[in-house]
Write a protein that holds these residues in place. Structure first.
Motif: not given
Length: 396
Positions: A287-302
């Protein structure tokens, strides 16, 4: 150059191998990566039990460490032989091995040391190829956190994307890299990814489950708000970046301590609460970084429940997608990242991002174990590449 990246994360359940064809363009500014595929192999049950029994805060012996070092090294070597044959037709030029992190020594916010097991000599002997390993200590010795080292690769991959892009990896521990609108890139561990979820699923089922498959348990539960507030009181979440953590903090005993004396929720409610904890702490970090796009990877994405909770926690303007959209499979992204780090080391180029890790400056990372043939180092490029481009794999 064909490079194999070998990786086992903080979930310590398997070894992943990703093969990449890596080339620098004529200017040396851009590194091009063509994915050649991935193979994975679970640790032998006996080895995994021994590893879990030796991890902090459990007591262990130097004999245990030596046996684990050999067992893990041989597991990595076996998979490297298979990956060389199946993915590179026996023509691998270099192997880059992250090894298995067993201890990350953090004191007063500073990393004092880090230990990865899986001696590279086993890999070099089995494959005959040179191996780059032990990436993290070089950054730590230079005053850095030694993690997340993927910050450099993420920065190269995200550069040029619109808005404020961020890369998120959800393994046992979750980490992110972001390119703020102004200032330098930032990367750090946000807190537990799957670590506490896995611990809760294992204990609640008497060891029958190692993790909450597809978030099925969490999907049947409701978030226990008093417990969530108690979990969110963990001081780590309020530390400034750069910062790193691991199972030295977020282990099964930590969860038992938090639950002690509290109104214990049902197993589905506990899993729902821990899933929300991961989603909330990731979103709070972004949130403090004001991200406009998050590209996720790793086992948690399943885990569809975790991804749905993360989507709900992120601002509506923030796009959430996976690294598959960039051509890097979610399960293999970190293995590909270490393939890139090995390539950089062999060419005498820095593998850390000091702005992300807090190191005093750029450092060439890792140690090099020769294979069976005389070692020939390639010429050092005039500059380090600033961008990473993923090309479509053959036949893709």
């Amino acid at each position: 150059m064909r490079v194999l990246g070998l990786m086992s994360g903080t979930s310590h359940d398997a070894v992943d191998a990703a093969a990449a064809h890596l080339t620098l363009d004529a200017t040396g500014e851009t590194l091009r990566l063509t994915p050649l595929g991935m193979v994975s192999a679970p640790y032998h049950a006996r080895l995994r039990r021994a590893l879990a029994a030796a991890l902090p805060p459990a007591p262990t012996t130097m004999a245990d460490v030596c046996r684990l070092d050999t067992g893990i090294g041989r597991a990595f070597a076996d998979l490297a032989v298979r990956a060389d044959r199946e993915l590179c037709s026996g023509r691998t030029d270099l192997i880059a091995s992250h090894g298995q992190t067993v201890y990350h020594w953090v004191s007063a916010g500073r990393v004092r040391g880090t230990l990865q097991l899986g001696r590279p000599a086993w890999i070099a002997e089995a494959t005959g190829r040179p191996v780059v390993a032990d990436f993290r200590p070089g950054d730590v010795a230079a005053g850095g956190q030694g993690a997340p080292l993927v910050g450099l690769i993420d920065t190269m991959l995200l550069r040029g994307r619109p808005g404020v892009p961020a890369a998120l990896n959800i393994g046992g521990i979750a980490n992110l890299t972001a390119l703020p609108a102004t200032g330098t890139p930032v990367a750090f561990d946000t807190g537990p990814g799957n670590a506490l979820l896995d611990a809760a699923a294992h204990e609640a089922t008497g060891g029958r489950l190692g993790y909450d498959h597809d978030g099925a348990l969490a999907a049947r539960g409701r978030v226990h708000e008093p417990l969530l507030r108690r979990l969110l009181a963990e001081p780590y979440y309020r530390l400034p970046a750069p910062k790193t953590t691991g199972k030295e903090l977020f282990h099964p005993g930590y969860l038992r301590t938090v639950l002690h004396g509290a109104d214990r929720p049902t197993t589905p409610d506990l899993l729902a609460t821990l899933t929300r904890l991961t989603a909330r702490t990731v979103a709070d970090a972004l949130r403090p970084l004001a991200a406009t796009e998050v590209i996720a990877s790793g086992g948690g994405t399943r885990n569809p429940v975790l991804m749905a909770m993360l989507r709900a926690e992120l601002p509506a303007r923030t796009t959430l997608l996976t690294s598959d959209a960039l051509g890097l499979p979610v399960a293999a992204k970190e293995a590909y990242a270490f393939a890139v780090l090995g390539f950089l080391t062999l060419h005498g180029l820095p593998g850390n991002a000091p702005d992300c890790t807090g190191a005093e400056g750029p450092r060439v990372l890792g140690s090099l174990t020769p294979g069976r043939r005389p070692l020939e180092l390639p010429p050092r490029p005039p500059r380090a590449p600033a961008a990473l481009v993923v090309d479509r794999p053959p036949g893709g």
